[in-house]
Enzyme design. Sequence first.
Site, PDB file in Angstrom:
ATOM      1  N   GLY B 149      -7.081  -5.078  -1.908  1.00 23.58           N
ATOM      2  CA  GLY B 149      -6.179  -4.240  -2.678  1.00 23.58           C
ATOM      3  C   GLY B 149      -6.780  -2.861  -2.901  1.00 23.58           C
ATOM      4  N   CYS B 150      -5.927  -1.913  -3.307  1.00 17.62           N
ATOM      5  CA  CYS B 150      -6.371  -0.525  -3.467  1.00 17.62           C
ATOM      6  C   CYS B 150      -7.308  -0.390  -4.669  1.00 17.62           C
ATOM      7  CB  CYS B 150      -5.164   0.390  -3.610  1.00 17.62           C
ATOM      8  SG  CYS B 150      -3.950  -0.163  -4.819  1.00 17.62           S
ATOM      9  N   TYR B 151      -6.872  -0.915  -5.807  1.00 14.07           N
ATOM     10  CA  TYR B 151      -7.737  -0.880  -6.987  1.00 14.07           C
ATOM     11  C   TYR B 151      -9.043  -1.615  -6.698  1.00 14.07           C
ATOM     12  CZ  TYR B 151      -4.095   0.677 -10.319  1.00 14.07           C
ATOM     13  OH  TYR B 151      -3.154   1.385 -11.036  1.00 14.07           O
TER      14      TYR B 151
END
Lengths: 346, 346, 346, 346
Positions: B149-151
């Site tokens: 995921g990006c986070y």
Amino acid sequence: MIRAGIIGSTGYAGAEIVRLLLGHKETEIKWYGSRSYIDKKYSSVYQNMFRLVEDVCRDDNMEELAREVDVIFTATPQGLCASLVNEEILSRVKIIDLSADFRIKDPAVYEAWYKIHHPAPELIPEAVYGLCEINREDIKKARLTANPGCYTTCSILSAYPLVKEGLIDGNTLIVDAKSGTSGAGRGAKVDNLFCEVNESIKAYGVATHRHTPEIEEQLSYAAGKPVTISFTPHLVPMNRGILVTAYASLTREAGEEELRAAYEKYYGGEKFIRLLDPEVCPQTRWVEGSNFVDLNIKLDKRTNRVIMMGALDNLVKGAAGQAVQNMNLMFGLPEDMGLQMAPVFP
Amino acid sequence: MIRAGIIGSTGYAGAEIVRLLLGHKETEIKWYGSRSYIDKKYSSVYQNMFRLVEDVCRDDNMEELAREVDVIFTATPQGLCASLVNEEILSRVKIIDLSADFRIKDPAVYEAWYKIHHPAPELIPEAVYGLCEINREDIKKARLTANPGCYTTCSILSAYPLVKEGLIDGNTLIVDAKSGTSGAGRGAKVDNLFCEVNESIKAYGVATHRHTPEIEEQLSYAAGKPVTISFTPHLVPMNRGILVTAYASLTREAGEEELRAAYEKYYGGEKFIRLLDPEVCPQTRWVEGSNFVDLNIKLDKRTNRVIMMGALDNLVKGAAGQAVQNMNLMFGLPEDMGLQMAPVFP
Amino acid sequence: MIRAGIIGSTGYAGAEIVRLLLGHKETEIKWYGSRSYIDKKYSSVYQNMFRLVEDVCRDDNMEELAREVDVIFTATPQGLCASLVNEEILSRVKIIDLSADFRIKDPAVYEAWYKIHHPAPELIPEAVYGLCEINREDIKKARLTANPGCYTTCSILSAYPLVKEGLIDGNTLIVDAKSGTSGAGRGAKVDNLFCEVNESIKAYGVATHRHTPEIEEQLSYAAGKPVTISFTPHLVPMNRGILVTAYASLTREAGEEELRAAYEKYYGGEKFIRLLDPEVCPQTRWVEGSNFVDLNIKLDKRTNRVIMMGALDNLVKGAAGQAVQNMNLMFGLPEDMGLQMAPVFP
Amino acid sequence: MIRAGIIGSTGYAGAEIVRLLLGHKETEIKWYGSRSYIDKKYSSVYQNMFRLVEDVCRDDNMEELAREVDVIFTATPQGLCASLVNEEILSRVKIIDLSADFRIKDPAVYEAWYKIHHPAPELIPEAVYGLCEINREDIKKARLTANPGCYTTCSILSAYPLVKEGLIDGNTLIVDAKSGTSGAGRGAKVDNLFCEVNESIKAYGVATHRHTPEIEEQLSYAAGKPVTISFTPHLVPMNRGILVTAYASLTREAGEEELRAAYEKYYGGEKFIRLLDPEVCPQTRWVEGSNFVDLNIKLDKRTNRVIMMGALDNLVKGAAGQAVQNMNLMFGLPEDMGLQMAPVFP
């Protein structure tokens, strides 16, 4: 390998030349000029270039530069390039000037609009106006190219086919242009602070903006007679992008098909000009980061006017991208080298 | 030439895969999947691709896709990839899943946080967590890669060296993360309208965001013991970018030099991770459009805490760029192929 | 009718005092101080005041001002108010200082964080810290009120009830704060240009920001013992607003209900503090233009931490609004006079 | 105390009526109509109204409403108001319709541009076009007021004095208008998502926008003969504000002084219209949140055209503010009651 020097490499346009040349496989940047940041690491001024550029900034010494590089980009305020360049320099290096110094053929017009004395009028005649899609063959042979303004590129390309074909009356042309804020440069001015620009829109330089005579001159060549236009720039709360909405009266009855055909005639083979499908309005977000100009027109039968729309990225096709395109032409490289990147969205 | 298919090509992450692969010289996109826009021209959905992509969108038929391409990217909501993939498909095609389906090793944890039943738990063991800088060698051999995921990418990379070296206590870790709005996707929701996001900032998913267990799992591997963290995402009025500000207590006395050395140890040779000079704070604008992660730390002697900061472009290193990086690894290509672009600024 | 003078009326905070006092029916502005714009029409500096303010700007003459007005607002950089004020002046006029000069009781702490010598330490003891909801009774009697900082107001109010009740350990408190760009002032700096702030987020002043000791001092009073915190400010691409996300460990087991009760206890009767319904996160857009502070908390049982959230308009409750609220208290007016405006959205 | 009902109170314009009426001391809102949120607390839909509005939303029952209130605002899509109103209702309650239903006198024109059948053409003749500065006396006597569109208000007020005085040729008028995004409403559409609007500008509805005939009708009354114009709206990445840049040819020689005198003649006594000083261009930020319209003109002698510029807040003077101004006129209250707020900046 072409060795390039950039005078004014720490302005937004200069920095965009850096970005584009880093992705250009036949060019090497040898000189990062910046009078404001002499001896500072370039990547401390533009942190995006951390670990990509290790050079420090250097002064604007065109003499020395001319001995070290093959092409000089001048991304500086008007007056500087013309004050530094001379025949001796031109004999050794090609120059692509992003300032207004060599865009206008009549020095009196330049001086009237820019309020400065032109320091090298004798070089104006040989300078080629670097609007690639219009002056391609001349650019190939040029030593000194005058890279067009951002508003100008968008305005001229939006109206050119209809003016050239005599389908619109140039003197009815009204260009309402909107620009992102990077066009205002990186100077520290209250007017360009975030809180002043954000959540607002305004016109400025109304009836007096300096890109006006540049548009008029080029459209006059296309029309074969003098053209006088209205031009109004606006500041928009976004980083990049220029949108032109232009209005003109038809000189005779014509359908939208015929008008579109004029665009196809002049731009049909152009890689960087996209005539959009009917009813699709250009938007700056669709060209951001790329060298494209998106165009379209709409015929308003109620008023017998045609509305021309154009969108480009002011730092790419409106400045650095076109400069690289000019460089490619001047050095016999494929015209799109280093300029194939797709627009970035969102 | 690698033939690629994209399921979910009209979401923002999917569209970014398209943009990156258009600039990747060893890949060809054969399938633009989009359940919402079947039979529509891709470039009518993403006008930036006008004249660059001529294909129309196609349905999500993984069976057929597996016969036509070498790699499938699934940029879809959780649950879809796991419901379509199986051993038969994996025997024919490599899969890079941008959803959460194969990121978490324990299906019970997945089901607890995502509130859906995992349709293919038997494939979880072989899936490799595609955080390239940590799991490079495993990724090279993977058939099924779970793109982080990006986070998560930003959070893990910011804290990893200090956790791995035991310099911070993982259970004191607090990750305060800020994201641009493209992370919310292209779905038509009131909450993501311009006027709702612009001129505002908010936390959301406080103490319940689904990226939490993913960060915890990876940092637990690094720590060699279970780690429980606080994670708070925020929505920021900008298109792209994630900034992580993370806080943790030191496990023993240590100077900033020693802490920086840990980053050099793990990331010293990494092309896409830039440890900034001391005192320079990461900013999302310096990585926009690129695959870079900018990191830095600050030791606060008053509180004996270290503040870790990381910035990346959520659509590039946080999604599509890392997916391409994974593809390069899985196919034995240079890891940075198609990812050399400099950040775009402004 | 209270006659008011504003020193520093052309900064963003000063201009907001102007806006609020124009809507305050018991006050009249007699002096628009601005060293940068002496003799210029105020409405030419802030065009929104065209036809609403006819005055010209005047110099910072506190002696003369003290003879002409009943209250002076100093919205200037630190050091100025303390260098101008004295017993003689205080005997004639009330002063509300929006700078940091009188916020911190220990001059050594002030000088350590602000790096300037305090020119009037003898006045510090009588100055009242103007956080209305906490120090209301003292403010009513004050001659010299130190108006709290914007970050400070939001941080303290977010954590105060839990610190005061001993429910959280102040030394575990981490305040991650995010501010709109008007907090950076109207000075012409490259860092605050539109193109530099837009589309980006960054931390700054990490572990060194000057609002830290101010928060610590006030929370120490609440805790009854010294409190040391971590505080990190961030710059957000929006004009107005501060959002605080704060983290702290509980000192003992407690449910969310009990925590909320602490907020009700201290703020239940407060007009300008809104404890939102459970699960609703504060957002800056919901308080913009108003004097409200929106608060909420979330208990994270996994980590035994409470996440406190607060949102306010940095120019209103974080500066000018609180200053007017203080003025109302100091002059015996209804506390909300001139401050009843609803938040503006969108 | 005037009892007010709002149909469509959860759209942006409806919500702005709520905000303004909360500050209007002679009005009380009795009915928060919202078909989408029936029985939901209004303040859960607009969190800025938390603790300021305790009501729940109710259905659009104009019959019942007419018995309970003195004035109904309809802030709904075209077609709704006209389908609900009738003589019986008008005999009991005054109506201010913010939709287009009663703005255009010729139902055929309405139906041609709006593509819907007009359900109550018999009421059109008595409806008064609620452009306060032009039709003040008629509005005072009206039972049914058609509140003008946002673009329309700005366009008409910008050009009216010159058209009325015959100084410009209405048929040469070109209106290039730019609007903030709140004008697009709160509907969940991909086109209005943050990432789609941010960092972009576009024209839309070119040569077909529905505000065109409304502008033409009113300017035709002013000219005393039919006027046909070009009108192009643009979407700008900001929340509020409309800027109009309009171009027209002079009918005879005239200096800027004489042109300005025309504005003074018609607007000299108008509280809400500000003719700026020469050379000062209107900007939307200077009117935000207020009921002001800022105007200015520039004569371009080179082209014999005058450029007219106008700025207003589309939700205030372009919608809710003008509606309240109309209400004040219709009920014999001071015209500026509840509308004295200064513009909010930044």
